[in-house]
Motif scaffolding. Structure first.
Motif, short mmCIF file in Angstrom:
data_model
loop_
_atom_site.label_atom_id
_atom_site.label_comp_id
_atom_site.label_asym_id
_atom_site.label_seq_id
_atom_site.Cartn_x
_atom_site.Cartn_y
_atom_site.Cartn_z
N GLU A 2 38.44 -27.49 4.11
CA GLU A 2 39.13 -28.74 3.86
C GLU A 2 38.39 -29.60 2.83
O GLU A 2 39.00 -30.29 2.03
CB GLU A 2 39.31 -29.52 5.16
CG GLU A 2 40.22 -30.73 4.99
CD GLU A 2 40.51 -31.42 6.30
OE1 GLU A 2 40.45 -32.65 6.30
OE2 GLU A 2 40.77 -30.73 7.30
N VAL A 3 37.04 -29.52 2.86
CA VAL A 3 36.22 -30.27 1.90
C VAL A 3 36.51 -29.79 0.49
O VAL A 3 36.66 -30.60 -0.43
CB VAL A 3 34.72 -30.13 2.24
CG1 VAL A 3 33.86 -30.77 1.18
CG2 VAL A 3 34.42 -30.74 3.61
N TYR A 5 39.24 -28.40 -0.58
CA TYR A 5 40.59 -28.83 -0.94
C TYR A 5 40.58 -30.28 -1.39
O TYR A 5 41.22 -30.63 -2.38
CB TYR A 5 41.54 -28.63 0.26
CG TYR A 5 42.93 -29.15 -0.01
CD1 TYR A 5 43.81 -28.42 -0.81
CD2 TYR A 5 43.35 -30.37 0.51
CE1 TYR A 5 45.08 -28.90 -1.08
CE2 TYR A 5 44.62 -30.85 0.24
CZ TYR A 5 45.48 -30.12 -0.55
OH TYR A 5 46.74 -30.59 -0.83
N LYS A 6 39.85 -31.14 -0.70
CA LYS A 6 39.78 -32.55 -1.06
C LYS A 6 39.10 -32.73 -2.42
O LYS A 6 39.51 -33.56 -3.23
CB LYS A 6 39.06 -33.36 0.02
CG LYS A 6 39.92 -33.58 1.24
CD LYS A 6 39.26 -34.52 2.22
CE LYS A 6 40.22 -34.73 3.40
NZ LYS A 6 39.77 -35.77 4.29
N LYS A 7 38.05 -31.96 -2.66
CA LYS A 7 37.38 -32.02 -3.97
C LYS A 7 38.32 -31.59 -5.08
O LYS A 7 38.39 -32.23 -6.14
CB LYS A 7 36.13 -31.12 -3.98
CG LYS A 7 34.92 -31.71 -3.34
CD LYS A 7 33.73 -30.78 -3.52
CE LYS A 7 32.49 -31.33 -2.88
NZ LYS A 7 31.33 -30.43 -3.05
N GLU A 9 41.56 -31.68 -5.03
CA GLU A 9 42.61 -32.70 -5.16
C GLU A 9 42.11 -33.91 -5.97
O GLU A 9 42.80 -34.40 -6.85
CB GLU A 9 43.06 -33.14 -3.77
CG GLU A 9 44.25 -34.08 -3.79
CD GLU A 9 44.69 -34.49 -2.39
OE1 GLU A 9 45.84 -34.92 -2.28
OE2 GLU A 9 43.90 -34.36 -1.43
N LYS A 10 40.89 -34.36 -5.67
CA LYS A 10 40.31 -35.48 -6.41
C LYS A 10 40.10 -35.12 -7.88
O LYS A 10 40.35 -35.92 -8.77
CB LYS A 10 38.98 -35.91 -5.78
CG LYS A 10 39.15 -36.68 -4.50
CD LYS A 10 37.80 -37.11 -3.93
CE LYS A 10 37.98 -37.87 -2.64
NZ LYS A 10 36.71 -38.31 -2.07
#
Length: 115
Positions: A2-3, A5-7, A9-10
């Motif tokens: 998930e980390v 994916y968030k990176k 996305e950012k």
């Protein structure tokens, strides 16, 4: 997982924001970059060079302004156009002059040549 994916996305959002603020030329140049950091570093380098070139251009034009005199056998119209060109370029590069200073400089250039 998930980390990551968030990176990603950012990173995608940052790339989108950077690309939305670019000219078409810049976009063409940086469209192959895969990270916002890569784009940012490239833009920073490109504009740093532009700033350096601008400073050199201003220095050159200021020297032309300071050393400006009428050329031998030059008409007043030609001299005025040449002087105006220097002032116009300097103003476009952000250099400010008082009208009074410009007039004084122009008149001093005439006096040096016995006019």
């Amino acid at each position: 997982m998930e980390v990551d994916y968030k990176k990603a996305e950012k990173n995608s959002k940052a790339i989108s924001l950077l690309q939305n603020g670019m000219t078409s030329n810049e976009f063409d140049h940086f469209s192959s970059c895969t990270s916002a950091k890569e784009i940012w570093d490239g833009l920073e380098l490109a504009y740093e060079r532009t700033t350096i070139v601008k400073k050199y251009r201003i220095d050159l034009l200021i020297q032309k302004y300071e050393l400006f005199t009428m050329e031998p056998n030059e008409s007043l119209d030609s001299m005025s156009a040449r002087f105006s060109s220097i002032i116009y370029e300097l103003k476009n590069l952000g250099r400010k002059f008082e009208s009074e200073d410009i007039a004084r400089k122009f008149l001093r250039s005439l006096i040096k040549n016995g006019i």
